[in-house]
Design an enzyme around this catalytic site. Structure first.
Site, PDB file in Angstrom:
ATOM      1  N   TYR A   1      23.836 -10.852   3.478  1.00 50.30           N
ATOM      2  CA  TYR A   1      24.688 -11.901   4.011  1.00 50.30           C
ATOM      3  C   TYR A   1      25.515 -12.463   2.848  1.00 50.30           C
ATOM      4  CZ  TYR A   1      25.830 -16.108   6.710  1.00 50.30           C
ATOM      5  OH  TYR A   1      26.477 -17.112   7.392  1.00 50.30           O
TER       6      TYR A   1
ATOM      7  N   GLN B   1      13.823 -11.555  -6.986  1.00 49.79           N
ATOM      8  CA  GLN B   1      12.774 -10.653  -7.492  1.00 49.79           C
ATOM      9  C   GLN B   1      12.897  -9.281  -6.838  1.00 49.79           C
ATOM     10  OE1 GLN B   1       8.985 -12.475  -6.657  1.00 49.79           O
ATOM     11  NE2 GLN B   1       9.071 -13.751  -8.482  1.00 49.79           N
TER      12      GLN B   1
ATOM     13  N   ILE C   1      15.369  -7.664  -5.485  1.00 60.31           N
ATOM     14  CA  ILE C   1      16.543  -6.834  -5.783  1.00 60.31           C
ATOM     15  C   ILE C   1      16.378  -6.061  -7.088  1.00 60.31           C
ATOM     16  CG2 ILE C   1      17.931  -8.507  -7.093  1.00 60.31           C
ATOM     17  CD1 ILE C   1      19.303  -6.521  -4.161  1.00 60.31           C
ATOM     18  N   ARG C   2      15.392  -6.438  -7.893  1.00 56.67           N
ATOM     19  CA  ARG C   2      15.136  -5.667  -9.111  1.00 56.67           C
ATOM     20  C   ARG C   2      14.757  -4.220  -8.802  1.00 56.67           C
ATOM     21  NH1 ARG C   2      14.023  -9.363 -13.162  1.00 56.67           N
ATOM     22  NH2 ARG C   2      15.175 -11.236 -12.597  1.00 56.67           N
TER      23      ARG C   2
ATOM     24  N   ALA D   1      27.677 -15.329   1.207  1.00 53.13           N
ATOM     25  CA  ALA D   1      28.080 -16.731   1.270  1.00 53.13           C
ATOM     26  C   ALA D   1      29.497 -16.935   0.721  1.00 53.13           C
ATOM     27  CB  ALA D   1      27.070 -17.603   0.525  1.00 53.13           C
TER      28      ALA D   1
ATOM     29  N   ARG E   1       4.231  -5.374  -5.385  1.00 52.67           N
ATOM     30  CA  ARG E   1       4.442  -6.654  -4.715  1.00 52.67           C
ATOM     31  C   ARG E   1       3.327  -7.036  -3.750  1.00 52.67           C
ATOM     32  NH1 ARG E   1       7.810  -8.862  -8.355  1.00 52.67           N
ATOM     33  NH2 ARG E   1       9.632  -7.542  -8.669  1.00 52.67           N
TER      34      ARG E   1
ATOM     35  N   ARG F   1      28.889 -22.771  -2.223  1.00 49.89           N
ATOM     36  CA  ARG F   1      27.513 -22.252  -2.155  1.00 49.89           C
ATOM     37  C   ARG F   1      26.702 -22.529  -3.414  1.00 49.89           C
ATOM     38  NH1 ARG F   1      27.931 -15.829  -3.594  1.00 49.89           N
ATOM     39  NH2 ARG F   1      29.804 -15.981  -4.877  1.00 49.89           N
TER      40      ARG F   1
END
Lengths: 312, 312, 312, 312
Positions: free
Chosen positions: B121, B109, B111-112, B123, B231, B204
């Protein structure tokens, strides 16, 4: 004089005060913080704030790579790796804020770089100062013939003198009329108390594009480097290039390892096309190649020979 | 435990070191610099760097308004004015960098919001830790009936217990299989030395969306406030709202005057439609208005009555 | 089956209807408009709208260059010139909109490209379908040893079979539990009418990262090419590369001259560092150069020799 | 005359050609495609391409909400819902491209809107035409006294005449000198064959800010609406507002349902602060409220009374 006495006092005041912080701090940049670096005849660029250092780039990259990168022990090596492989996000973790004074026609090129934050002096609210750019004689280039957007030989003698006089006289005249329309003298008094004066947002349209404006310009390191790779380039117009060069020096002080990598891979780097690379391989194999057999256009052939340092 | 002992040591080391700077510095934010603020069962948010303070907003606005604003003598007043009239660029002159540990479904959510810099990070490079989110019983809402994206009553008793058990068991199981596919134990040894182990970038995909990831997230104050207005709102999913609330506290420490203005005009503000405003005017004029005569749909009428605090 | 019968009907309906327009139209792209191109086991990419063609790039460049460019008579030549000199703004004048169905872990890489418009299926509002990605055996790579983010040899025999079984079984199991928590069967009925069912926004966290999601993704041609240069590259993860390759084919249909230039200068192009270029010049001058005398690190030397096609 | 005969021919040629497409098509917009809408004395705005329609917004929203929204049966209702709740991403799914001719000082305001694609006429490459803006007498406002960035009463009589004469004469003079420095006559011949002429990139700095430039400007619907909400507003400078108003008419033709919702919730909407809303509630409850007891500053109280239509 690029800065006013009030600005000088403000800068001295800011430079005199120091604070204690836990943030990453770069002494070489602190040294010149707030100090204007003079550019052109009345312009400047000065750093007013910054965030991060070489280590902040490494720190961000290490988050991405997690435990997997314990072996990459050397920071400068990691920074070179990131630059070489165009991993751009770690460079976005540093930020810098400049205060810039620059001619309007330069500002119009600069603002095309959209990924930055800008607060510009507003000539709707306030009256612009009587300061305009006139090129030094050694920068008074004639229109280039081949490169339609460049400069060729220097203008000389009467032609040069004539140009400088026209630029100066017109700039002086339009400013006089600007004040007349505003009904405003530099000392703040009205010229004619019986008149109202034209709105500032209208009067400003009478100024020429060499008038100086100023702004705060804040940008992350990745986008700053992109800006510099285009504007510190020989294809850029001289009047914006000198700002870029001043900012390159700032980058060298601020993040020396990033500067090193940027010089090696971007500023000093070369892009070859698929066909251009084939030519290089054929030449290395000892095959004689001419423009005709190269698969390149004449222009591209010439560019490649230039890149390879082969006089034709 | 949201942070590892290694991270704790690193934080202590960073907090112990102080530097001298000429930059704007905010003691109330320095106090908590690098310190993780715990969020959810294993997450955190912590400030790792910042640029600017309340004065930086004012300074940028004053560049825009130039000499024209000498009369606006009070900084807090100017900040309120900027917020009220949505002059957003001065707020872009402050920047902050967070380190956040958060469940993947929350990260999706988050990153929108595109106008920010992110290093997550990876993976592909590294192995994720065995840490996943399970809601506390008091947050285990049933599907709301009216609001299709919200939660209704709390689940209780056996149903709640069943859900928690499924979430926990599945997360444990997929992690065990993740390690098995990687042929990798938490202590770094191989499970079966005769096997190669699946590529991390593939393994992952067996993890569930409640696994924790982490990133550096850097954003300017204007875009941070926009993020928080969406938010920290009651319509936002609880699991992202708690991060937003922790960051609101950070904003209060960092730029108290901006926080004040943001609370008054944005967080606490109300938007009325053209027709909604007409209804307010008619009511103020003493005219009786009903949904039928209002020109509003039933839903909008209900929303307006809520906003006006009029129980129906 | 990547698309549902409802989607198939909708596509047939859209493809059957035609309209008259004065806009630039590309017959080769119209041919496949709305048609899903299958990718991976259940995914697809399809073009749902577009704006502009090769000529739109030229038209925009000609506005920039005004009367000054009458001599550049050939469109393809101008497009190559723009690509070679990284004049990117004319390529921003074309726009395309894709509908993409893709595994969540691929979506998480994709979304890092921020300069695009996205509307994703929301698992807060709606229930995800029982569709997840399982690699074909020929893509089941082991963890690469040198390149920490890549794949090495293929897994084989029992190890491969074991991995596939784990991926499949776990995905099936978590979906079953997802439905159980939602108290919802695929046919829309409730499993247990006495239960409320967990909120969708919570239940989704139990799904694994190989579940499919879908979105509309709209992007300008410049940013699409940037995306493709990174994601159609051999360093990109296979699962996103296949989407990029499908989109490359779309670009070839849509703007063939741009595709040609992109292949020559970007996809097929090579970047050499300052020192790397020095090595090339020394080699061309007949000087023997070894890694030791090159000024390059071992890794960079190896990369350069690869680029020059010189087996070591 | 805002457009040249060559441009007129080009427009007629483009308008005469029609194509068959499967894309969403808007007949009301096709009707005016390519046609210049005249703005100011020599400017225009014209639509040169577009993508999407009202249904494209709905389609994108439905992807987000998936099966969950079958009940929202009415498109206009869904669009109103999206606008009211500031769900902006579906509006990003439509795109439009304008060709605009506008004075440079207007272009400098316009370009602050960063989320758009731009190709501007380059005065480095080409010679600008002899076309400059002079306000009509009915727009010749005096500097406002209260609002530092606005206009007050109209200038009249001699003062107005004087301003218009200064603007015209200075613009004419600097253009004459521009040509003299370039050593270039409008017919393309050289003034003095023995001179080289100053580089275009330098000579342009002698032009005043009311000279016309032109550009292609491409933007998505969400960002266009944001632009219009700021620039079609009474606080915007008249000279940019007239462009915004012309573009509002385009929006009405293109996406009528979106236009409707935008008018109701954004253009015609009102924002109230937390304290302002408290005042409204107290007034509705019959409590007498004055500025002194309101908790609002004098300025805010005045603004609120204006919004509520209460003459003071």
């Amino acid at each position: 004089m690029p800065i006013t006495p009030e600005q000088r006092d403000e800068i001295d005041r800011l430079r005199a005060a120091t604070y204690t912080t836990r943030r990453a701090t770069v002494p070489a940049l602190e040294e010149i913080l707030y100090q204007p670096i003079e550019v052109l005849d009345h312009g400047f660029v000065r750093v007013v704030d910054y965030m991060g250092d070489d280590s902040a780039v490494v720190q961000a990259a290490r988050v991405s790579y997690g435990k997997g990168t314990k072996k990459v022990s050397e920071d400068a090596g990691l920074i070179k790796y990131l630059m070489r492989h165009r991993h751009s996000t770690p460079f976005e973790m540093c930020e810098i804020k400049f205060h810039v004074k620059l001619p309007i026609f330069v500002a119009r090129q600069w603002i095309r770089h959209r990924t930055a934050n800008v607060n510009e002096y507003s000539a709707r609210y306030s009256i612009l100062d009587r300061e305009f750019y006139v090129p030094a004689p050694e920068n008074l280039g004639a229109q280039a013939v081949v490169n339609r957007q460049g400069r060729g030989d220097l203008l000389e003698g009467e032609e040069a003198a004539g140009v400088l006089k026209l630029l100066r006289d017109d700039a002086e005249q339009v400013y006089g009329h600007y004040e007349e329309m505003l009904n405003h003298r530099e000392d703040g008094t009205q010229i004619d108390p019986s008149r109202q004066g034209l709105a500032r947002e209208l009067a400003r349209m009478n100024l020429t594009l060499n008038y100086y404006t100023q702004w705060y310009w804040k940008v992350d390191l990745h986008n700053l480097l992109h800006f510099l790779s285009l504007r510190a380039d020989t294809h850029a117009q001289y009047e914006i290039r000198v700002y870029a060069e001043a900012m390159l020096d700032v980058v060298r002080r601020w993040v020396p390892a990033v500067f090193e990598a940027f010089s090696e891979y971007r500023l000093g780097g070369t892009s070859l096309s698929r066909t251009g690379m084939e030519v290089v391989k054929r030449l290395l194999a000892g095959e004689p190649v001419t423009q005709e057999t190269s698969g390149l256009s004449k222009r591209e052939w010439r560019e490649l020979m230039d890149q390879l340092g082969r006089a034709e």
